[in-house]
Write a protein that holds these residues in place. Structure first.
Motif, PDB file in Angstrom:
ATOM      1  N   ARG A 187      51.854   8.092  43.347  1.00  0.00           N
ATOM      2  CA  ARG A 187      53.023   8.620  44.057  1.00  0.00           C
ATOM      3  C   ARG A 187      53.846   9.528  43.144  1.00  0.00           C
ATOM      4  O   ARG A 187      54.333  10.581  43.558  1.00  0.00           O
ATOM      5  N   ASP A 188      54.030   9.063  41.875  1.00  0.00           N
ATOM      6  CA  ASP A 188      54.791   9.893  40.936  1.00  0.00           C
ATOM      7  C   ASP A 188      54.102  11.228  40.697  1.00  0.00           C
ATOM      8  O   ASP A 188      54.756  12.281  40.640  1.00  0.00           O
ATOM      9  N   ASN A 189      52.779  11.172  40.540  1.00  0.00           N
ATOM     10  CA  ASN A 189      52.047  12.430  40.331  1.00  0.00           C
ATOM     11  C   ASN A 189      52.192  13.350  41.555  1.00  0.00           C
ATOM     12  O   ASN A 189      52.375  14.568  41.414  1.00  0.00           O
ATOM     13  N   ALA A 190      52.074  12.727  42.771  1.00  0.00           N
ATOM     14  CA  ALA A 190      52.234  13.533  43.984  1.00  0.00           C
ATOM     15  C   ALA A 190      53.637  14.126  44.064  1.00  0.00           C
ATOM     16  O   ALA A 190      53.827  15.293  44.452  1.00  0.00           O
ATOM     17  N   ALA A 191      54.638  13.326  43.683  1.00  0.00           N
ATOM     18  CA  ALA A 191      56.017  13.837  43.704  1.00  0.00           C
ATOM     19  C   ALA A 191      56.181  14.983  42.708  1.00  0.00           C
ATOM     20  O   ALA A 191      56.835  15.996  43.000  1.00  0.00           O
ATOM     21  N   ASP A 192      55.582  14.807  41.525  1.00  0.00           N
ATOM     22  CA  ASP A 192      55.668  15.885  40.537  1.00  0.00           C
ATOM     23  C   ASP A 192      55.001  17.154  41.060  1.00  0.00           C
ATOM     24  O   ASP A 192      55.507  18.278  40.860  1.00  0.00           O
ATOM     25  N   GLU A 193      53.837  16.986  41.705  1.00  0.00           N
ATOM     26  CA  GLU A 193      53.156  18.165  42.264  1.00  0.00           C
ATOM     27  C   GLU A 193      54.003  18.843  43.338  1.00  0.00           C
ATOM     28  O   GLU A 193      54.074  20.081  43.413  1.00  0.00           O
ATOM     29  N   ARG A 194      54.665  18.012  44.189  1.00  0.00           N
ATOM     30  CA  ARG A 194      55.535  18.599  45.208  1.00  0.00           C
ATOM     31  C   ARG A 194      56.697  19.347  44.561  1.00  0.00           C
ATOM     32  O   ARG A 194      57.117  20.415  45.028  1.00  0.00           O
ATOM     33  N   ASP A 195      57.231  18.748  43.483  1.00  0.00           N
ATOM     34  CA  ASP A 195      58.323  19.437  42.782  1.00  0.00           C
ATOM     35  C   ASP A 195      57.850  20.765  42.203  1.00  0.00           C
ATOM     36  O   ASP A 195      58.555  21.786  42.280  1.00  0.00           O
ATOM     37  N   ARG A 196      56.662  20.750  41.593  1.00  0.00           N
ATOM     38  CA  ARG A 196      56.144  22.003  41.043  1.00  0.00           C
ATOM     39  C   ARG A 196      55.907  23.037  42.148  1.00  0.00           C
ATOM     40  O   ARG A 196      56.209  24.233  41.996  1.00  0.00           O
ATOM     41  N   ALA A 197      55.335  22.575  43.284  1.00  0.00           N
ATOM     42  CA  ALA A 197      55.113  23.500  44.405  1.00  0.00           C
ATOM     43  C   ALA A 197      56.440  24.052  44.919  1.00  0.00           C
ATOM     44  O   ALA A 197      56.546  25.249  45.257  1.00  0.00           O
ATOM     45  N   ALA A 198      57.454  23.174  44.966  1.00  0.00           N
ATOM     46  CA  ALA A 198      58.768  23.646  45.424  1.00  0.00           C
ATOM     47  C   ALA A 198      59.331  24.682  44.464  1.00  0.00           C
ATOM     48  O   ALA A 198      59.905  25.702  44.886  1.00  0.00           O
ATOM     49  N   ARG A 199      59.182  24.415  43.166  1.00  0.00           N
ATOM     50  CA  ARG A 199      59.680  25.397  42.195  1.00  0.00           C
ATOM     51  C   ARG A 199      58.917  26.723  42.320  1.00  0.00           C
ATOM     52  O   ARG A 199      59.502  27.798  42.220  1.00  0.00           O
ATOM     53  N   ASN A 200      57.580  26.614  42.538  1.00  0.00           N
ATOM     54  CA  ASN A 200      56.794  27.846  42.699  1.00  0.00           C
ATOM     55  C   ASN A 200      57.251  28.628  43.935  1.00  0.00           C
ATOM     56  O   ASN A 200      57.348  29.865  43.911  1.00  0.00           O
ATOM     57  N   ARG A 201      57.504  27.881  45.051  1.00  0.00           N
ATOM     58  CA  ARG A 201      57.972  28.554  46.258  1.00  0.00           C
ATOM     59  C   ARG A 201      59.339  29.197  46.025  1.00  0.00           C
ATOM     60  O   ARG A 201      59.628  30.298  46.507  1.00  0.00           O
ATOM     61  N   ASP A 202      60.210  28.435  45.303  1.00  0.00           N
ATOM     62  CA  ASP A 202      61.521  29.015  45.004  1.00  0.00           C
ATOM     63  C   ASP A 202      61.381  30.297  44.187  1.00  0.00           C
ATOM     64  O   ASP A 202      62.063  31.312  44.434  1.00  0.00           O
ATOM     65  N   SER A 203      60.471  30.261  43.205  1.00  0.00           N
ATOM     66  CA  SER A 203      60.261  31.449  42.375  1.00  0.00           C
ATOM     67  C   SER A 203      59.708  32.600  43.209  1.00  0.00           C
ATOM     68  O   SER A 203      60.171  33.758  43.086  1.00  0.00           O
ATOM     69  N   ALA A 204      58.702  32.284  44.091  1.00  0.00           N
ATOM     70  CA  ALA A 204      58.149  33.348  44.945  1.00  0.00           C
ATOM     71  C   ALA A 204      59.209  33.890  45.890  1.00  0.00           C
ATOM     72  O   ALA A 204      59.274  35.102  46.170  1.00  0.00           O
ATOM     73  N   THR A 205      60.070  32.981  46.391  1.00  0.00           N
ATOM     74  CA  THR A 205      61.133  33.424  47.296  1.00  0.00           C
ATOM     75  C   THR A 205      62.096  34.363  46.585  1.00  0.00           C
ATOM     76  O   THR A 205      62.533  35.393  47.132  1.00  0.00           O
ATOM     77  N   GLU A 206      62.438  33.990  45.353  1.00  0.00           N
ATOM     78  CA  GLU A 206      63.335  34.860  44.592  1.00  0.00           C
ATOM     79  C   GLU A 206      62.701  36.238  44.366  1.00  0.00           C
ATOM     80  O   GLU A 206      63.367  37.271  44.451  1.00  0.00           O
ATOM     81  N   GLU A 207      61.375  36.223  44.061  1.00  0.00           N
ATOM     82  CA  GLU A 207      60.712  37.519  43.865  1.00  0.00           C
ATOM     83  C   GLU A 207      60.718  38.351  45.148  1.00  0.00           C
ATOM     84  O   GLU A 207      60.947  39.577  45.126  1.00  0.00           O
ATOM     85  N   ARG A 208      60.457  37.682  46.306  1.00  0.00           N
ATOM     86  CA  ARG A 208      60.492  38.424  47.576  1.00  0.00           C
ATOM     87  C   ARG A 208      61.887  38.965  47.851  1.00  0.00           C
ATOM     88  O   ARG A 208      62.064  40.094  48.345  1.00  0.00           O
ATOM     89  N   ASP A 209      62.913  38.103  47.562  1.00  0.00           N
ATOM     90  CA  ASP A 209      64.291  38.569  47.773  1.00  0.00           C
ATOM     91  C   ASP A 209      64.601  39.782  46.881  1.00  0.00           C
ATOM     92  O   ASP A 209      65.230  40.766  47.327  1.00  0.00           O
TER      93      ASP A 209
END
Length: 430
Positions: A187-209
């Motif tokens: 579960r912790d690993n899955a949560a960490d992966e979700r956090d990393r994916a969220a950070r990646n999406r945030d970064s991609a969103t910032e780049e699109r913005d």
């Protein structure tokens, strides 16, 4: 029979066996005294035989003295006319009298020895009779000791069986703990992966913005330019549309990232919860219990720890299956949740054991609350019951010490309950 009851029964049987061994040792000592009395009796018999020999010797001496006296009398009669011979006869007679007196003294001494030997013989006979009674007791003690040894062997076998069952339960509990730890890590690993994916999406969103902003600025610049061609205006419009799409996609990415973060938080929270009962698991629960103890010390200092043990869980698992045992555990937790306060901690400490922390109360208040828990459980499941040990927090106690004190209170309560049940089963004395 639960493991702790088998251990108590084994200890009681061992204690009874030790008492019987002590009684057997006393009877063996009595047997040794009897053997000693027999030896003394034999010695007295030997003394009696020696006294008889001395008596016969004294009689021989007496007869010899009598013969010498008769011989002296004959000589006296013969020497009546001869003074010298008469004097010699008198001397001989006096010597014979002395010998006779000596023989009488020896005879008296022999008689005394014979009387002493008779007294010793009587004493030995009395000790022999007493030893005979001890022999009967020793035989009975031997039988008791043999029976005690059999009971001790039975108790040892039951204790070994209980130990094996406890070891097996410990292995199952350790295996379950390992599986839970693995699930927590996953579960912790899955949560960490979700956090990393969220950070990646945030970064991609910032780049699109940023790209959208750059396109907007380029479009604005084209529109401000007086010499802008139609094709450039069309390109500026396309850039603005692309920027709008990027902003929409960025907004959706941010929503997905927020959802992933919320899911990761839920996974972390669920990692410390027991999947069967919904209570805190031991690892997470001990951390929260320590925090509760620290909080109690910082405030008024009143806290009661309850050690709860579900009665007969193993028997239900064996007789009705683990599904019935799982339902019993859920019924117990439901009763605890119903009667305890919403902020009282409930931790699954072992397979059938729970720890509950009640802050701001004392032993009597906690006992009344757990009486209500027991009544609620009986209404939910009339065949279910639980045992509870209560311990109030002292100023210098650690969590381990407080837990051990509550556990000891639980076993003391069970022992008193068994004693009351045994006293009610015994027939009234006449």
């Amino acid at each position: 029979m639960p493991i702790y009851e088998r251990d108590n029964a084994a200890e009681e049987r061992d204690s009874a066996a030790d008492q019987r061994d002590t009684a057997a040792e006393k009877r063996d000592s009595a047997a040794e005294r009897r053997d000693s009395a027999t030896e003394e009796r034999d010695g007295a018999a030997e003394k009696r035989g020696s006294a008889a020999q001395r008596r016969d010797s004294a009689a021989d001496k007496r007869d010899t003295a009598a013969d010498e006296r008769d011989s002296a009398a004959d000589e006296r009669d013969t020497a009546t006319d001869d003074v010298e011979e008469r004097d010699s006869a008198i001397e001989a007679r006096e010597m014979a009298a002395q010998k006779r007196d000596t023989a009488a003294d020896e005879r008296d001494s022999v008689a005394d020895e014979r009387d002493t030997a008779a007294d010793e013989r009587e004493t030995a006979a009395n000790e022999r009779d007493s030893a005979t009674d001890d022999e009967t007791k020793r035989d009975s003690a031997t039988t008791d000791r043999f029976k005690a040894a059999q009971r001790r062997n039975t108790a040892a076998h039951e204790r070994a069986t209980a130990t094996e069952e406890r070891d097996t339960a410990t292995e199952r509990r350790d295996t379950a703990a390992d599986e839970r730890e693995t699930a927590v890590e996953e579960r912790d690993n899955a949560a960490d992966e979700r956090d990393r994916a969220a950070r990646n999406r945030d970064s991609a969103t910032e780049e699109r913005d940023n790209a959208a902003q750059r396109r907007d600025r380029a479009g604005d610049e084209r529109e401000r330019s007086a010499s802008v061609s139609t094709s450039e205006q069309e390109q500026a419009a396309l850039d603005r549309e692309g920027a709008a799409r990027d902003r929409d996609e960025g907004s959706r990415d941010r929503e997905r990232a927020a959802h992933d973060r919320r899911q990761a938080a839920r996974d972390r929270a669920q990692a410390g919860v027991d999947g069967l009962t919904g209570t805190l698991r031991r690892e997470r629960g001990l951390v929260d219990l320590q925090q509760e103890l620290d909080r109690a010390r910082r405030s008024e200092g009143r806290l009661v720890l309850a050690f709860v043990d579900v009665d007969g869980l193993k028997a239900i698992n064996d007789a009705q299956g683990h599904a019935a045992g799982d339902q019993l555990l859920r019924d117990v937790v439901l009763a605890l949740r119903t009667e305890l306060r919403s902020y009282d901690l409930v931790v699954r400490y072992g397979g059938d054991e729970f720890l509950c922390a009640l802050s701001g109360t004392d032993i009597e208040g906690a006992r009344r609350r757990f009486d209500e828990v027991a009544r609620t459980l009986a209404q939910k499941n009339p065949k279910a019951s639980m045992s509870t040990g209560l311990a109030a927090l002292e100023s210098s106690e650690t969590l381990d010490e407080l837990t051990a004190k509550a556990d000891a209170a639980l076993y003391a309560g069970r022992r008193r309950a068994r004693e009351r049940a045994d006293s009610q089963k015994r027939p009234p004395s006449s």
